[in-house]
Write a protein that holds these residues in place. Sequence first.
Motif, PDB file in Angstrom:
ATOM      1  N   VAL A  89     -59.636   6.859 -24.288  1.00 41.05           N
ATOM      2  CA  VAL A  89     -58.857   6.004 -23.390  1.00 41.05           C
ATOM      3  C   VAL A  89     -59.173   4.552 -23.710  1.00 41.05           C
ATOM      4  CG1 VAL A  89     -58.409   5.407 -20.985  1.00 41.05           C
ATOM      5  CG2 VAL A  89     -58.981   7.767 -21.591  1.00 41.05           C
ATOM      6  N   SER A  90     -58.109   3.752 -23.854  1.00 46.23           N
ATOM      7  CA  SER A  90     -58.265   2.329 -24.117  1.00 46.23           C
ATOM      8  C   SER A  90     -57.690   1.562 -22.934  1.00 46.23           C
ATOM      9  CB  SER A  90     -57.531   1.960 -25.406  1.00 46.23           C
ATOM     10  OG  SER A  90     -57.612   0.581 -25.640  1.00 46.23           O
ATOM     11  N   GLY A  91     -58.577   0.887 -22.187  1.00 46.52           N
ATOM     12  CA  GLY A  91     -58.140   0.136 -21.014  1.00 46.52           C
ATOM     13  C   GLY A  91     -57.837  -1.313 -21.351  1.00 46.52           C
ATOM     14  N   ALA A  92     -57.046  -1.928 -20.511  1.00 45.00           N
ATOM     15  CA  ALA A  92     -56.670  -3.334 -20.689  1.00 45.00           C
ATOM     16  C   ALA A  92     -57.784  -4.236 -20.165  1.00 45.00           C
ATOM     17  CB  ALA A  92     -55.372  -3.631 -19.940  1.00 45.00           C
ATOM     18  N   GLY A  93     -57.927  -5.418 -20.788  1.00 40.95           N
ATOM     19  CA  GLY A  93     -58.912  -6.401 -20.342  1.00 40.95           C
ATOM     20  C   GLY A  93     -58.234  -7.710 -19.986  1.00 40.95           C
ATOM     21  N   LYS A  94     -59.036  -8.692 -19.579  1.00 37.53           N
ATOM     22  CA  LYS A  94     -58.490  -9.991 -19.182  1.00 37.53           C
ATOM     23  C   LYS A  94     -57.931 -10.759 -20.376  1.00 37.53           C
ATOM     24  CE  LYS A  94     -61.552 -10.464 -15.222  1.00 37.53           C
ATOM     25  NZ  LYS A  94     -62.739 -11.138 -14.683  1.00 37.53           N
ATOM     26  N   LYS A  95     -58.684 -10.795 -21.485  1.00 32.31           N
ATOM     27  CA  LYS A  95     -58.230 -11.545 -22.664  1.00 32.31           C
ATOM     28  C   LYS A  95     -57.391 -10.686 -23.608  1.00 32.31           C
ATOM     29  CE  LYS A  95     -61.849 -15.022 -22.703  1.00 32.31           C
ATOM     30  NZ  LYS A  95     -62.920 -15.659 -23.461  1.00 32.31           N
ATOM     31  N   PHE A  96     -57.547  -9.372 -23.535  1.00 28.07           N
ATOM     32  CA  PHE A  96     -56.776  -8.446 -24.352  1.00 28.07           C
ATOM     33  C   PHE A  96     -56.072  -7.476 -23.411  1.00 28.07           C
ATOM     34  CE2 PHE A  96     -60.349  -9.842 -26.930  1.00 28.07           C
ATOM     35  CZ  PHE A  96     -59.712 -10.267 -28.075  1.00 28.07           C
ATOM     36  N   PRO A  97     -54.911  -7.881 -22.877  1.00 27.82           N
ATOM     37  CA  PRO A  97     -54.235  -7.086 -21.849  1.00 27.82           C
ATOM     38  C   PRO A  97     -53.533  -5.831 -22.370  1.00 27.82           C
ATOM     39  CG  PRO A  97     -52.953  -9.040 -22.341  1.00 27.82           C
ATOM     40  CD  PRO A  97     -54.228  -9.141 -23.136  1.00 27.82           C
ATOM     41  N   VAL A  98     -53.627  -5.570 -23.674  1.00 31.14           N
ATOM     42  CA  VAL A  98     -52.989  -4.378 -24.220  1.00 31.14           C
ATOM     43  C   VAL A  98     -53.920  -3.199 -23.996  1.00 31.14           C
ATOM     44  CG1 VAL A  98     -52.105  -3.272 -26.292  1.00 31.14           C
ATOM     45  CG2 VAL A  98     -51.717  -5.712 -25.925  1.00 31.14           C
ATOM     46  N   GLY A  99     -53.497  -2.275 -23.166  1.00 30.82           N
ATOM     47  CA  GLY A  99     -54.293  -1.104 -22.844  1.00 30.82           C
ATOM     48  C   GLY A  99     -53.806  -0.489 -21.547  1.00 30.82           C
ATOM     49  N   LEU A 100     -54.448   0.586 -21.170  1.00 33.33           N
ATOM     50  CA  LEU A 100     -54.071   1.295 -19.957  1.00 33.33           C
ATOM     51  C   LEU A 100     -54.386   0.425 -18.733  1.00 33.33           C
ATOM     52  CD1 LEU A 100     -52.881   4.098 -19.325  1.00 33.33           C
ATOM     53  CD2 LEU A 100     -55.213   4.894 -18.941  1.00 33.33           C
ATOM     54  N   SER A 101     -53.443   0.349 -17.823  1.00 34.41           N
ATOM     55  CA  SER A 101     -53.596  -0.462 -16.611  1.00 34.41           C
ATOM     56  C   SER A 101     -54.641   0.149 -15.678  1.00 34.41           C
ATOM     57  CB  SER A 101     -52.263  -0.541 -15.869  1.00 34.41           C
ATOM     58  OG  SER A 101     -51.935   0.736 -15.356  1.00 34.41           O
ATOM     59  N   GLU A 102     -54.995  -0.604 -14.649  1.00 34.71           N
ATOM     60  CA  GLU A 102     -55.942  -0.100 -13.646  1.00 34.71           C
ATOM     61  C   GLU A 102     -55.395   1.148 -12.965  1.00 34.71           C
ATOM     62  OE1 GLU A 102     -58.212  -1.599  -9.598  1.00 34.71           O
ATOM     63  OE2 GLU A 102     -57.428  -3.101 -10.973  1.00 34.71           O
ATOM     64  N   ASP A 103     -54.088   1.160 -12.673  1.00 33.95           N
ATOM     65  CA  ASP A 103     -53.474   2.349 -12.076  1.00 33.95           C
ATOM     66  C   ASP A 103     -53.563   3.542 -13.020  1.00 33.95           C
ATOM     67  OD1 ASP A 103     -52.820   1.015  -9.740  1.00 33.95           O
ATOM     68  OD2 ASP A 103     -50.748   0.609 -10.353  1.00 33.95           O
ATOM     69  N   GLY A 104     -53.349   3.294 -14.311  1.00 32.70           N
ATOM     70  CA  GLY A 104     -53.458   4.360 -15.301  1.00 32.70           C
ATOM     71  C   GLY A 104     -54.880   4.899 -15.398  1.00 32.70           C
ATOM     72  N   LEU A 105     -55.872   3.993 -15.357  1.00 28.54           N
ATOM     73  CA  LEU A 105     -57.273   4.430 -15.378  1.00 28.54           C
ATOM     74  C   LEU A 105     -57.588   5.262 -14.140  1.00 28.54           C
ATOM     75  CD1 LEU A 105     -59.037   1.158 -16.606  1.00 28.54           C
ATOM     76  CD2 LEU A 105     -58.707   3.266 -17.914  1.00 28.54           C
ATOM     77  N   ASN A 106     -57.117   4.820 -12.975  1.00 26.40           N
ATOM     78  CA  ASN A 106     -57.347   5.583 -11.750  1.00 26.40           C
ATOM     79  C   ASN A 106     -56.679   6.949 -11.810  1.00 26.40           C
ATOM     80  OD1 ASN A 106     -58.974   3.649 -10.493  1.00 26.40           O
ATOM     81  ND2 ASN A 106     -57.201   2.581  -9.644  1.00 26.40           N
ATOM     82  N   CYS A 107     -55.532   7.019 -12.470  1.00 29.44           N
ATOM     83  CA  CYS A 107     -54.842   8.294 -12.663  1.00 29.44           C
ATOM     84  C   CYS A 107     -55.716   9.239 -13.492  1.00 29.44           C
ATOM     85  CB  CYS A 107     -53.495   8.062 -13.347  1.00 29.44           C
ATOM     86  SG  CYS A 107     -52.596   9.581 -13.750  1.00 29.44           S
ATOM     87  N   VAL A 108     -56.310   8.726 -14.571  1.00 28.17           N
ATOM     88  CA  VAL A 108     -57.189   9.550 -15.415  1.00 28.17           C
ATOM     89  C   VAL A 108     -58.408  10.003 -14.608  1.00 28.17           C
ATOM     90  CG1 VAL A 108     -58.674   9.581 -17.457  1.00 28.17           C
ATOM     91  CG2 VAL A 108     -56.430   8.498 -17.576  1.00 28.17           C
ATOM     92  N   PHE A 109     -59.010   9.081 -13.873  1.00 31.77           N
ATOM     93  CA  PHE A 109     -60.189   9.427 -13.059  1.00 31.77           C
ATOM     94  C   PHE A 109     -59.847  10.557 -12.087  1.00 31.77           C
ATOM     95  CE2 PHE A 109     -61.791   4.758 -13.364  1.00 31.77           C
ATOM     96  CZ  PHE A 109     -62.309   4.992 -14.619  1.00 31.77           C
ATOM     97  N   SER A 110     -58.717  10.424 -11.420  1.00 34.56           N
ATOM     98  CA  SER A 110     -58.295  11.419 -10.438  1.00 34.56           C
ATOM     99  C   SER A 110     -57.920  12.743 -11.097  1.00 34.56           C
ATOM    100  CB  SER A 110     -57.113  10.865  -9.649  1.00 34.56           C
ATOM    101  OG  SER A 110     -56.577  11.838  -8.804  1.00 34.56           O
ATOM    102  N   THR A 111     -57.138  12.681 -12.151  1.00 32.26           N
ATOM    103  CA  THR A 111     -56.669  13.885 -12.820  1.00 32.26           C
ATOM    104  C   THR A 111     -57.822  14.712 -13.381  1.00 32.26           C
ATOM    105  OG1 THR A 111     -54.585  12.816 -13.383  1.00 32.26           O
ATOM    106  CG2 THR A 111     -55.160  14.769 -14.653  1.00 32.26           C
ATOM    107  N   LEU A 112     -58.825  14.041 -13.904  1.00 33.14           N
ATOM    108  CA  LEU A 112     -59.969  14.753 -14.490  1.00 33.14           C
ATOM    109  C   LEU A 112     -61.095  14.988 -13.483  1.00 33.14           C
ATOM    110  CD1 LEU A 112     -60.140  13.046 -17.992  1.00 33.14           C
ATOM    111  CD2 LEU A 112     -59.005  15.179 -17.333  1.00 33.14           C
ATOM    112  N   SER A 113     -60.857  14.636 -12.233  1.00 31.22           N
ATOM    113  CA  SER A 113     -61.854  14.812 -11.159  1.00 31.22           C
ATOM    114  C   SER A 113     -63.182  14.157 -11.494  1.00 31.22           C
ATOM    115  CB  SER A 113     -62.067  16.298 -10.865  1.00 31.22           C
ATOM    116  OG  SER A 113     -60.885  16.905 -10.453  1.00 31.22           O
TER     117      SER A 113
END
Length: 153
Positions: free
Chosen positions: A83-107
């Motif tokens: 999983v590649s998340g987005a950062g402040k200076k490099f905004p290309v990546g999975l959004s915070e909502d997408g990360l939360n989706c992964v966290f939830s989906t994988l328990s």
Amino acid sequence: MTHPHETVSSTPRKRSPLPWVLLAVFIVALGVVLVPRLIGDDAQAPAPVAESEADPLLTAVSKCDQGKQQFLKLSNKNKTLSVSGAGKKFPVGLSEDGLNCVFSTLSIPGALSDRMTTTVAADGKLEGDWPGFSVTWTNDPDKGLDFSVTQTD
């Protein structure tokens, strides 16, 4: 007139409330079990995929990377998810909502996901696990949270 062997009772015989109490407890228990099934509340949140699906990593990709931008990548015969998340200076990546989706989906347990999102670049590469999975990650607020989940079962 009373017979010599009869006794007169001034108070009527009381019945035990126990049968009524047991009946009430049974009815309440039955209601707790049956009512939710009869109502069939479809608005309930579905069970996390890690508990109900045979291939939770694949499900996480299809569910959480809906833009199909390849921020979630499977490897190792679908046993590892990167999983590649987005950062402040490099905004290309999975959004915070997408990360939360992964966290939830994988328990992923809340304490572990909190630890993952609050670490900083100086912490380096960290590891964690929960039943059936292990994870390694780095988190730099400027570059984003990057992690790799491996299915261990």
